[in-house]
Motif scaffolding. Structure first.
Motif, PDB file in Angstrom:
ATOM      1  N   LYS A  68      81.155 161.359  53.456  1.00  0.00           N
ATOM      2  CA  LYS A  68      80.626 161.835  54.839  1.00  0.00           C
ATOM      3  C   LYS A  68      81.002 160.997  56.071  1.00  0.00           C
ATOM      4  CE  LYS A  68      76.356 161.797  53.626  1.00  0.00           C
ATOM      5  NZ  LYS A  68      74.981 162.045  53.837  1.00  0.00           N
ATOM      6  N   ASP A  69      81.322 159.542  55.645  1.00  0.00           N
ATOM      7  CA  ASP A  69      81.744 158.605  56.852  1.00  0.00           C
ATOM      8  C   ASP A  69      83.535 158.543  56.583  1.00  0.00           C
ATOM      9  OD1 ASP A  69      79.215 157.927  57.480  1.00  0.00           O
ATOM     10  OD2 ASP A  69      79.158 156.460  55.729  1.00  0.00           O
ATOM     11  N   GLU A  70      83.854 159.491  56.060  1.00  0.00           N
ATOM     12  CA  GLU A  70      85.572 159.482  55.879  1.00  0.00           C
ATOM     13  C   GLU A  70      85.976 160.149  57.328  1.00  0.00           C
ATOM     14  OE1 GLU A  70      89.504 158.587  54.054  1.00  0.00           O
ATOM     15  OE2 GLU A  70      87.408 157.999  53.819  1.00  0.00           O
ATOM     16  N   ASN A  71      86.269 159.653  58.246  1.00  0.00           N
ATOM     17  CA  ASN A  71      86.723 160.238  59.541  1.00  0.00           C
ATOM     18  C   ASN A  71      87.945 160.578  59.770  1.00  0.00           C
ATOM     19  OD1 ASN A  71      86.371 160.928  62.302  1.00  0.00           O
ATOM     20  ND2 ASN A  71      86.210 158.743  62.924  1.00  0.00           N
ATOM     21  N   GLU A  73      90.670 161.163  61.566  1.00  0.00           N
ATOM     22  CA  GLU A  73      91.172 161.009  62.904  1.00  0.00           C
ATOM     23  C   GLU A  73      90.142 161.400  63.827  1.00  0.00           C
ATOM     24  OE1 GLU A  73      93.515 158.732  62.571  1.00  0.00           O
ATOM     25  OE2 GLU A  73      93.212 159.106  60.531  1.00  0.00           O
ATOM     26  N   GLY A  74      89.123 160.696  64.219  1.00  0.00           N
ATOM     27  CA  GLY A  74      88.109 160.962  65.189  1.00  0.00           C
ATOM     28  C   GLY A  74      87.188 162.408  65.232  1.00  0.00           C
ATOM     29  N   GLY A  76      85.371 163.422  62.678  1.00  0.00           N
ATOM     30  CA  GLY A  76      84.143 163.340  62.221  1.00  0.00           C
ATOM     31  C   GLY A  76      83.814 164.175  61.149  1.00  0.00           C
ATOM     32  N   GLY A  78      83.102 163.902  57.906  1.00  0.00           N
ATOM     33  CA  GLY A  78      83.732 163.491  56.525  1.00  0.00           C
ATOM     34  C   GLY A  78      84.768 164.211  55.995  1.00  0.00           C
ATOM     35  N   SER A 186      89.185 168.193  55.544  1.00  0.00           N
ATOM     36  CA  SER A 186      87.841 168.418  56.314  1.00  0.00           C
ATOM     37  C   SER A 186      87.337 169.523  55.569  1.00  0.00           C
ATOM     38  CB  SER A 186      88.236 168.398  57.802  1.00  0.00           C
ATOM     39  OG  SER A 186      86.789 168.700  58.246  1.00  0.00           O
ATOM     40  N   ASP A 212      81.676 169.690  62.305  1.00  0.00           N
ATOM     41  CA  ASP A 212      80.103 169.188  62.978  1.00  0.00           C
ATOM     42  C   ASP A 212      79.285 170.228  62.660  1.00  0.00           C
ATOM     43  OD1 ASP A 212      81.344 171.095  64.648  1.00  0.00           O
ATOM     44  OD2 ASP A 212      80.916 169.958  66.428  1.00  0.00           O
TER      45      ASP A 212
END
Length: 222
Positions: A68-71, A73-74, A76, A78, A186, A212
């Motif tokens: 879930k913290d794998e971003n 490229e900005g 969010g 996960g 994503s 999101d």
């Protein structure tokens, strides 16, 4: 008289896949179990892509970032990250159609996870960092390869690898080719599957509309 074997209590039990949870948390739990119980490459996953006109293709790749913290490229939300040569067949399909599906099949655990969603390319800095974290010989092998393109004879590739090795051995790293990059999926759909006897499998599907957005989930008939 029927010779069918009565269903045992385990088969008749309710689902062991929790409702209302976070699929990333459940993935972490299963992935940790796979790292202990799966003999070879627990991070191996089938990656399915398609051409612009929807012709499908699938191959095995390795998961190199997740959670879930794998971003992506900005953005969010996960994701699940892998790296590849973007000039390969799969890379061309990804560029043409930035959608993909992943499948983890841990046969030793009798479990699988299916994941679907759009792809987002990682930053050059992220690609550099991962490329140079690999062993030197792996950097050489990747940089020397025109992946998926016709090779006249194997010695051509070996000669190119040897030349790259000699050229950069003192530095201990090879410049990352611009076409060698990574992508983060994503997820919009994640399905967990547990094998049960007599096809009484246990399946739960998580869906969201955007990175999101909240997850909704339901059991599925096997």
């Amino acid at each position: 008289m029927s010779d069918a074997t009565p269903l045992d209590d385990a088969q008749l039990a309710d689902s062991v896949l929790p409702a209302g949870g976070d699929p990333f948390d459940l993935f972490e739990e299963w992935f940790a179990a796979a790292q202990v119980g799966e003999i070879n490459d627990p991070n191996a996953m089938a990656l399915a892509t398609a051409t612009a006109d929807a012709a499908p293709s699938v191959r095995m790749v390795l998961l190199k970032g997740h959670g879930k913290d794998e971003n992506p490229e900005g953005m969010g939300g996960g994701g699940f990250t892998f790296f590849t040569n973007a000039e390969s067949r799969k890379g061309g399909q990804i560029r043409a159609n930035m959608q993909a599906a992943l499948l983890f099949h841990w046969k030793s655990l009798r479990r699988q996870i299916r994941i679907e969603g759009p792809l987002i390319e990682v930053s050059p800095a992220r690609a550099d960092a991962y490329f140079h974290s690999r062993p030197y010989k792996s950097q050489v092998g990747s940089a020397a390869s025109d992946q998926s393109r016709p090779l006249p004879e194997r010695q051509t590739y070996l000669d190119r690898a040897q030349e790259l090795w000699a050229a950069h051995e003192a530095e201990g790293k090879v410049p990352r080719p611009a076409h060698w990059t990574g992508f983060t999926l994503s997820p919009r759909r994640i399905e967990f599957w547990i094998d049960r006897d007599n096809r009484l499998h246990d399946r739960r599907e998580f869906i969201r509309d955007a990175a999101d957005a909240p997850w909704s989930d339901t059991l599925l008939y096997p």
